[in-house]
Structure formats: C-alpha cells, structure tokens
Design a protein around this motif. Structure first.
Motif, PDB file in Angstrom:
ATOM      1  N   ALA A  42       0.856  -1.184   0.000  1.00 26.91           N
ATOM      2  CA  ALA A  42       0.000   0.000   0.000  1.00 26.91           C
ATOM      3  C   ALA A  42       0.897   1.239   0.000  1.00 26.91           C
ATOM      4  N   GLU A  43       0.692   2.132  -0.981  1.00 27.92           N
ATOM      5  CA  GLU A  43       1.618   3.266  -1.104  1.00 27.92           C
ATOM      6  C   GLU A  43       1.526   4.192   0.107  1.00 27.92           C
ATOM      7  N   ASN A  44       0.336   4.396   0.652  1.00 25.50           N
ATOM      8  CA  ASN A  44       0.150   5.279   1.814  1.00 25.50           C
ATOM      9  C   ASN A  44      -0.816   4.726   2.867  1.00 25.50           C
ATOM     10  N   GLU A  45      -1.611   3.736   2.524  1.00 23.79           N
ATOM     11  CA  GLU A  45      -2.816   3.396   3.286  1.00 23.79           C
ATOM     12  C   GLU A  45      -2.576   2.625   4.577  1.00 23.79           C
ATOM     13  N   MET A  46      -1.385   2.085   4.776  1.00 24.67           N
ATOM     14  CA  MET A  46      -1.104   1.388   6.036  1.00 24.67           C
ATOM     15  C   MET A  46      -0.136   2.170   6.908  1.00 24.67           C
ATOM     16  N   LYS A  47       0.119   3.418   6.531  1.00 23.72           N
ATOM     17  CA  LYS A  47       1.015   4.268   7.311  1.00 23.72           C
ATOM     18  C   LYS A  47       0.318   4.763   8.580  1.00 23.72           C
ATOM     19  N   ILE A  48       1.086   5.393   9.451  1.00 32.52           N
ATOM     20  CA  ILE A  48       0.571   5.731  10.785  1.00 32.52           C
ATOM     21  C   ILE A  48      -0.595   6.711  10.704  1.00 32.52           C
ATOM     22  N   GLY A  79       3.573  -5.096   4.316  1.00 32.70           N
ATOM     23  CA  GLY A  79       3.027  -4.047   5.168  1.00 32.70           C
ATOM     24  C   GLY A  79       3.992  -2.878   5.276  1.00 32.70           C
ATOM     25  N   HIS A  80       3.460  -1.672   5.096  1.00 33.17           N
ATOM     26  CA  HIS A  80       4.323  -0.482   5.067  1.00 33.17           C
ATOM     27  C   HIS A  80       3.560   0.684   5.665  1.00 33.17           C
ATOM     28  N   THR A  81       3.962   1.234   6.749  1.00 30.11           N
ATOM     29  CA  THR A  81       5.088   0.962   7.633  1.00 30.11           C
ATOM     30  C   THR A  81       4.668   1.332   9.048  1.00 30.11           C
ATOM     31  N   HIS A  85       9.362   8.494  11.174  1.00 27.82           N
ATOM     32  CA  HIS A  85       9.289   9.905  11.595  1.00 27.82           C
ATOM     33  C   HIS A  85       8.314  10.699  10.723  1.00 27.82           C
ATOM     34  N   ASN A  86       8.017  10.169   9.526  1.00 26.13           N
ATOM     35  CA  ASN A  86       7.218  10.897   8.551  1.00 26.13           C
ATOM     36  C   ASN A  86       5.787  10.347   8.544  1.00 26.13           C
ATOM     37  N   GLN A  87       4.862  11.145   8.027  1.00 24.65           N
ATOM     38  CA  GLN A  87       3.453  10.733   7.954  1.00 24.65           C
ATOM     39  C   GLN A  87       2.940  10.219   9.299  1.00 24.65           C
ATOM     40  N   GLN A  88       3.347  10.910  10.359  1.00 19.68           N
ATOM     41  CA  GLN A  88       2.736  10.694  11.665  1.00 19.68           C
ATOM     42  C   GLN A  88       1.492  11.577  11.753  1.00 19.68           C
ATOM     43  N   VAL A 125      10.302  -0.671  10.859  1.00 19.02           N
ATOM     44  CA  VAL A 125      10.895   0.661  11.034  1.00 19.02           C
ATOM     45  C   VAL A 125      11.361   1.154   9.675  1.00 19.02           C
ATOM     46  N   ASN A 126      11.038   2.402   9.386  1.00 21.70           N
ATOM     47  CA  ASN A 126      11.338   3.006   8.092  1.00 21.70           C
ATOM     48  C   ASN A 126      12.240   4.231   8.268  1.00 21.70           C
ATOM     49  N   GLU A 127      13.337   4.276   7.535  1.00 19.74           N
ATOM     50  CA  GLU A 127      14.131   5.507   7.361  1.00 19.74           C
ATOM     51  C   GLU A 127      14.624   6.101   8.672  1.00 19.74           C
ATOM     52  N   ALA A 128      15.214   5.281   9.523  1.00 18.23           N
ATOM     53  CA  ALA A 128      15.671   5.760  10.840  1.00 18.23           C
ATOM     54  C   ALA A 128      17.099   6.283  10.826  1.00 18.23           C
ATOM     55  N   SER A 205      15.747   1.704  -2.861  1.00 21.64           N
ATOM     56  CA  SER A 205      16.302   1.784  -4.216  1.00 21.64           C
ATOM     57  C   SER A 205      15.580   2.802  -5.093  1.00 21.64           C
ATOM     58  N   HIS A 206      15.486   4.018  -4.557  1.00 22.55           N
ATOM     59  CA  HIS A 206      15.058   5.166  -5.367  1.00 22.55           C
ATOM     60  C   HIS A 206      16.329   5.749  -5.988  1.00 22.55           C
ATOM     61  N   PHE A 207      16.554   5.463  -7.261  1.00 21.62           N
ATOM     62  CA  PHE A 207      17.792   5.906  -7.897  1.00 21.62           C
ATOM     63  C   PHE A 207      17.559   7.183  -8.696  1.00 21.62           C
ATOM     64  N   THR A 234      12.496  -2.821  -2.248  1.00 23.17           N
ATOM     65  CA  THR A 234      11.128  -2.534  -1.813  1.00 23.17           C
ATOM     66  C   THR A 234      10.423  -1.395  -2.545  1.00 23.17           C
ATOM     67  N   GLU A 235      11.158  -0.438  -3.108  1.00 21.34           N
ATOM     68  CA  GLU A 235      10.502   0.757  -3.670  1.00 21.34           C
ATOM     69  C   GLU A 235      11.225   1.216  -4.929  1.00 21.34           C
ATOM     70  N   LEU A 236      11.585   0.278  -5.771  1.00 24.99           N
ATOM     71  CA  LEU A 236      12.450   0.597  -6.904  1.00 24.99           C
ATOM     72  C   LEU A 236      11.811   1.595  -7.868  1.00 24.99           C
ATOM     73  N   VAL A 264       8.476  -2.409  -7.503  1.00 23.10           N
ATOM     74  CA  VAL A 264       8.610  -1.049  -8.022  1.00 23.10           C
ATOM     75  C   VAL A 264       7.604  -0.158  -7.301  1.00 23.10           C
ATOM     76  N   TRP A 265       7.926   1.155  -7.244  1.00 24.81           N
ATOM     77  CA  TRP A 265       7.095   2.067  -6.443  1.00 24.81           C
ATOM     78  C   TRP A 265       6.050   2.752  -7.329  1.00 24.81           C
ATOM     79  N   GLY A 266       5.168   1.916  -7.892  1.00 17.57           N
ATOM     80  CA  GLY A 266       4.092   2.437  -8.720  1.00 17.57           C
ATOM     81  C   GLY A 266       3.999   1.667 -10.031  1.00 17.57           C
ATOM     82  N   SER A 272       3.696   7.644 -10.418  1.00 15.54           N
ATOM     83  CA  SER A 272       4.892   7.774  -9.586  1.00 15.54           C
ATOM     84  C   SER A 272       4.853   9.007  -8.702  1.00 15.54           C
ATOM     85  N   TRP A 273       5.330   8.870  -7.471  1.00 19.69           N
ATOM     86  CA  TRP A 273       5.485  10.011  -6.561  1.00 19.69           C
ATOM     87  C   TRP A 273       6.426  11.054  -7.143  1.00 19.69           C
ATOM     88  N   LEU A 274       7.237  10.665  -8.131  1.00 16.77           N
ATOM     89  CA  LEU A 274       8.188  11.586  -8.752  1.00 16.77           C
ATOM     90  C   LEU A 274       7.553  12.396  -9.864  1.00 16.77           C
TER      91      LEU A 274
END
Ligand code: G3I
Length: 303
Positions: A42-48, A79-81, A85-88, A125-128, A205-207, A234-236, A264-266, A272-274
């Motif tokens: 889920a791109e956003n739907e299972m976030k905090i 499951g993500h995430t 620290h983000n999307q609290q 845990v994401n991006e700590a 892996s966002h390049f 996880t998010e190529l 891939v992330w989309g 894409s978020w980009l």
C-alpha cells in the motif's frame, strides 16, 4: 514467462508494486497491476496517519481496500510501515518520551493485530538513519525516546504477529561505500548478534542523479544477506528509466539467493510520486510497456 510476477516466480522470487487505493477504480491501472505483479505494498494506506488518525482509534478502511484487492487478485502483501518519523498523525507529532514510546508500541500492536497472519513482511521501522556522512541515526521524535526504540519496535512486532517477516527499510543504503549503508549494516549485525528479531532489510532503491545506481549494489545485497537476513528491493524507481540500470538491479538481486523479491514504487509513470516527467517506472502513462519493462522481464527470464 510473459509477466513480471510469473518470471520472478521461476526463481522463487516475487515482483511487486505499490498500489494506491484511490486508483483501484481505474481499470487501465488495475488491469496492468493485476496481470504483472504478485506482491502489493500500500503506497500510503497502512502508514501511521492513515491507520491511527486519532490516538487509540484505528481506521483500516483504505488499508483493507488495498489488502482485499491484492488478495482477491491472488497477490501477497507487504506491510508499510509501522514506525516512521514521517506521515505521523498530528497527535503523535506532539508526543515525546515514554508517552510516545508507548504510543509506538500500541500502534504496532493495533495495526499488526488487525492484519495478523495476513502479511508477508512488515517494514517495521522506516528511514531511521541519517543522510550524509555520520552513519548515525536520524534525529526524530522517535529517536529522542532513546536509542533502543528500533529494537523495541522489532520485539513488539515479533510478538504481535510471529508469522510476518520483520524488515528494516531505508533509502540511500544501496551504495555499499556510503556511511548510511554501513550504519544500517552495523545495526543489523548487532541485532543478529544479540537476538533482536529481524528477518529482512528493505533496500528502497530510489535511484536518481544524486543517489545513482552503483555497481557495488550487488555487494550491498550480498553483505546484508550474509548477516542472515533476507533482502528485498522494496521501492524501486529509476529517474530517467534506464533499461540497462533496471536490468542491472534485477541481475544483482538474482545473483543473491537471499534477495527474495523486487517491488517497483508504482505502476505507470503517471502513478509515480516523482511525477510522470521522471519516467521512472516500467509502464508509460498510457499503460504501454517501456524498454525498461522488457529489460526487466528478460533479466527475470534469465537472459
Ligand atoms: O490524499 C491527500 C489529498 O487528499 C490531499 O488533497 C493532497 C494535498 O497535498 O495530499 C494527498 O496526500 C498525499 C499522499 O501522498 C497521497 O497522494 C500527501 O500529501 C503526500 O505527502 C503523499 O506522498 C507520499 C509520500 O510517501 C509521503 O511521505 C507518496 O504518495 C508516497 O509514494 C511516498 O512513499 C515513500 C515511502 O512511503 C517511503 N520511502 C520513500 C517513498 C517516496 O517518498
């Protein structure tokens, strides 16, 4: 094999995508997603902020929409995430100290309890970790609750759903020479040495031009795997969409038995978020397969 999921399955791996609940009514989107991928995040739907908008009041409406679509279409779910620290939600941003620590624990229990037994792997845990050369933790309200917050999150998660693989997920930990990569590597090594439950590392892996694919990516995957964890890409996405780079990423994963899957992330560039201008994904805005798609499929098929 003629789809990404089936091609990855030939070596026991999966090929997934991020799914946005708001697009599940778009049949061009769901047709591609249902056909090509066998793992869903889920791109956003299972976030905090989505799952606990008010303290102690959980809402799984959007998360369940994505989960149910995936399962009805024969796909597994990452499951993500759970701790980030983000999307609290606003209430969590206000908390600190032992109150925040307890809120984190309650959140993990609430979300993992709802999805107990249903999730292949959780990004616990994401991006700590911090960007730059420190190799240390990122400052955040969670970090300020004490350095042990990550291991507390993992121990809580193991108890909440023993069936789920528990992952640490981050970006800019793809390049083996970077301090951030080494910082996460040392944490995972320490967790394995002390018996803190961790099963996998997610390389987002966002390049892009600031953090480009490097040929030492395979060393990174091998090094984490050698610690006794699975590695998942996880998010190529690759800014510019180079077919060669996409093939390199797939081949690097295929070279390491414990690299168990790629997401891939989309779906399309327009998802894409980009933004579509980044041309970062495997399908163009009209749903056509790009050169990068063919490169990925050929690599998964062993050629
Ligand atoms: O849904 C609201 C909408 O109602 C509102 O009108 C609009 C106005 O801003 O915002 C919409 O929410 C946006 C949401 O995406 C859904 O489109 C948020 O603002 C926006 O911040 C959010 O961005 C997400 C981002 O995480 C937030 O951190 C991206 O979709 C999502 O792709 C991105 O994913 C992250 C991973 O979770 C972690 N790794 C990095 C990756 C890319 O940033």
């Amino acid at each position: 094999a003629s789809t990404l999921g089936a091609a990855a399955a030939q070596s026991g791996r999966y090929f997934g995508t991020a799914i946005a609940s708001g697009k599940l009514g778009d049949s061009a989107y769901t047709t591609i997603a249902a056909r090509e991928f066998d793992m869903v995040t889920a791109e956003n739907e299972m976030k905090i902020d989505a799952t606990e908008p008010n303290r102690g009041q959980f809402n799984f409406t959007a998360g369940d929409r994505v989960y149910n679509w995936a399962v009805q279409n024969g796909k597994r779910v990452r499951g993500h995430t759970l701790a980030w620290h983000n999307q609290q939600p606003g209430w969590m941003q206000q908390l600190s100290g032992s109150t925040l620590r307890q809120a984190m624990i309650n959140h993990i229990n609430g979300v993992m309890g709802h999805y107990k037994g249903k999730i292949y792997a959780w990004d616990v845990v994401n991006e700590a970790y911090a960007d730059g050369n420190s190799g240390g933790r990122r400052d955040s309200n969670l970090q300020r609750t004490g350095n042990d917050w990550i291991e507390v999150a993992f121990r809580t998660a193991r108890a909440a759903d023993p069936a789920a693989k528990l992952c640490y997920n981050d970006y800019n930990i793809d390049n083996w020479t970077w301090a951030k990569t080494q910082g996460v590597y040392n944490m995972v090594r320490d967790f394995k040495a002390r018996g803190v439950p961790i099963d996998c590392v997610g390389l987002q892996s966002h390049f892009n031009s600031n953090s480009p694919y490097n040929s030492n990516y395979r060393t990174t995957i091998q090094s984490f795997a050698a610690l006794g964890v699975d590695v998942q890409i996880t998010e190529l996405d690759i800014q510019g969409g180079s077919a060669t780079t996409y093939a390199n990423v797939v081949n690097d994963c295929l070279a390491v038995p414990r690299c168990t899957g790629i997401s891939v992330w989309g779906v399309r560039d327009t998802d894409s978020w980009l933004g579509s201008g980044a041309s970062a994904l495997l399908f163009d805005g009209n749903g056509n397969k790009k050169a990068a798609y063919t490169a990925v499929l050929n690599a998964l098929n062993g050629g």
